[in-house]
Design a protein around this motif. Structure first.
Motif, short mmCIF file in Angstrom:
data_model
loop_
_atom_site.label_atom_id
_atom_site.label_comp_id
_atom_site.label_asym_id
_atom_site.label_seq_id
_atom_site.Cartn_x
_atom_site.Cartn_y
_atom_site.Cartn_z
N GLY A 178 0.79 -1.22 0.00
CA GLY A 178 0.00 0.00 0.00
C GLY A 178 0.82 1.27 0.00
O GLY A 178 0.27 2.37 0.12
N HIS A 179 2.12 1.15 -0.14
CA HIS A 179 3.01 2.32 -0.11
C HIS A 179 2.80 3.18 -1.36
O HIS A 179 2.45 2.67 -2.43
N ARG A 180 3.09 4.46 -1.25
CA ARG A 180 2.91 5.39 -2.37
C ARG A 180 3.78 5.05 -3.57
O ARG A 180 3.48 5.43 -4.71
N LEU A 181 4.89 4.30 -3.34
CA LEU A 181 5.79 3.92 -4.44
C LEU A 181 5.55 2.50 -4.94
O LEU A 181 6.27 2.04 -5.83
N ALA A 182 4.58 1.82 -4.37
CA ALA A 182 4.39 0.39 -4.67
C ALA A 182 4.11 0.11 -6.14
O ALA A 182 4.40 -0.98 -6.64
N ALA A 239 3.57 -4.38 7.33
CA ALA A 239 2.67 -3.77 8.30
C ALA A 239 2.63 -2.25 8.19
O ALA A 239 1.85 -1.59 8.89
N GLY A 240 3.50 -1.68 7.34
CA GLY A 240 3.50 -0.24 7.13
C GLY A 240 4.36 0.54 8.10
O GLY A 240 4.26 1.76 8.18
N ARG A 255 7.26 -11.74 0.34
CA ARG A 255 5.86 -11.75 0.77
C ARG A 255 4.97 -11.14 -0.31
O ARG A 255 5.39 -10.27 -1.07
N GLU A 256 3.70 -11.59 -0.33
CA GLU A 256 2.75 -11.05 -1.31
C GLU A 256 2.34 -9.62 -0.99
O GLU A 256 1.86 -8.90 -1.87
N ASP A 257 2.52 -9.21 0.27
CA ASP A 257 2.06 -7.87 0.67
C ASP A 257 3.19 -6.84 0.71
O ASP A 257 3.08 -5.81 1.37
N VAL A 258 4.30 -7.14 0.01
CA VAL A 258 5.36 -6.14 -0.15
C VAL A 258 5.72 -6.04 -1.62
O VAL A 258 5.39 -6.93 -2.42
N ARG A 259 6.40 -4.96 -1.98
CA ARG A 259 6.88 -4.77 -3.34
C ARG A 259 8.38 -4.47 -3.29
O ARG A 259 8.85 -3.82 -2.35
#
Length: 314
Positions: A178-182, A239-240, A255-259
């Motif tokens: 969900g990061h702005r650079l993702a 986790a942000g 992980r699937e939830d990181v880029r």
């Protein structure tokens, strides 16, 4: 009592061919030379090994004992020759290899699978440790070779080591999904000055990478969390809590939830090397493993693993 093996083998030849004359013919000796050597053997043993008579010679009990033992020695020598040929051809022997955790979790399993398939008769053992531990294992000869690493500001200058470079392991940026650079494939440090950072604890080398890179870009990093391994770092990123710098080799399981973003070379790459003691000649099995490690590196590069390879001595 001294037992001369050469003379004992000459006695075995006499027994095998039936006479001293026949043995002399087969061995390109003169009969008198064979007779002289047999008498010297009897003098050494203090026992008669041949019963000489008009029709030829027969072995005495002592002679039979010598011949039987010579046959056993020749079988052992033949077995030794065969084993040495297996070792020369990397079909037998022992290889003790050292590695560090991220290489052990990424490229090394491919090399082990290939090595054990091609050299099933070789006993392979692997030790995993930090850099100082691997150097100690090399110097105490508990391992024959080790995969090591360094950075440009702390080049490994270890006396007594022969080093070959395998690849350069670039540094990547890991952000949450969900990061702005993702949505980007790459970024530069100019966009990261306000980020909070996940780094490694216990003065891990990646801490120096973060500090040096941020300072070069003109800011000090705000550290939000110190992780004890890269999976924990990824979890905190997901986790942000912040973003993280991670070597490419440490991203074999993402992980699937990181880029993962490329940094365009703005963060330094680490050099991955294969080292052995300079005064220790490479064994056939060590040479075979070196070849396989290079093949694995080439294969990963061909698959677009994002790793730059620069092989050769360094």
């Amino acid at each position: 009592m001294h037992v001369d093996i050469g003379r004992s083998r000459l006695l075995a030849a006499v027994a095998r061919h039936g006479s001293m004359t026949a043995a002399a013919d087969r061995l390109a000796y003169t009969p008198s030379a064979v007779s002289q050597q047999i008498r010297k053997l009897e003098a050494e043993l203090g026992l008669q090994v041949l019963d000489r008579h008009a029709k030829g010679v027969d072995l005495t009990d002592a002679g039979r004992a010598v011949v039987e033992h010579v046959a056993g020695i020749e079988r052992q020598v033949a077995a030794l020759r065969e084993e040495l040929e297996h070792i020369r051809g990397a079909r037998a022997g022992t290889l003790r290899l050292g590695t560090f955790p991220t290489f052990g979790a990424s490229l090394l399993p491919f090399a082990i699978t290939s090595f054990t398939s091609q050299h099933p008769g070789v006993s392979l053992s692997v030790r995993s440790a930090r850099l100082t531990g691997l150097l100690e294992l090399l110097h105490t000869r508990e391992i024959e070779m080790a995969v090591l690493w360094d950075y440009e500001w702390s080049r490994l200058d270890e006396p007594g080591l022969s080093i070959q470079q395998l690849l350069l392991d670039p540094t990547r940026l890991v952000v949450s999904a969900g990061h702005r650079l993702a949505g980007q494939d790459s970024t530069g440090f100019a966009e990261l000055a306000q980020e909070r950072w996940i780094t490694r604890a216990d003065r891990h080398p990646v801490v120096d990478v973060l500090l040096r890179t941020c300072q070069t870009a003109g800011f000090e990093p705000a550290v939000a969390f110190e992780a004890h391994d890269y999976q924990e770092a990824q979890a905190m990123v997901a986790a942000g809590l912040g973003v993280a710098l991670v070597p490419q080799l440490a991203l074999s399981g993402v992980r699937e939830d990181v880029r993962v973003l490329d940094l365009g070379g703005q963060a330094p790459a680490r050099r991955i090397m294969l080292a052995r003691s300079a005064d220790r000649a490479p064994s056939p099995v060590g040479t075979a493993m070196t070849r396989i490690l290079r093949e694995v590196v080439r294969s990963e590069a061909a698959r677009g693993g994002g790793r730059q390879r620069e092989p050769g001595p360094s």
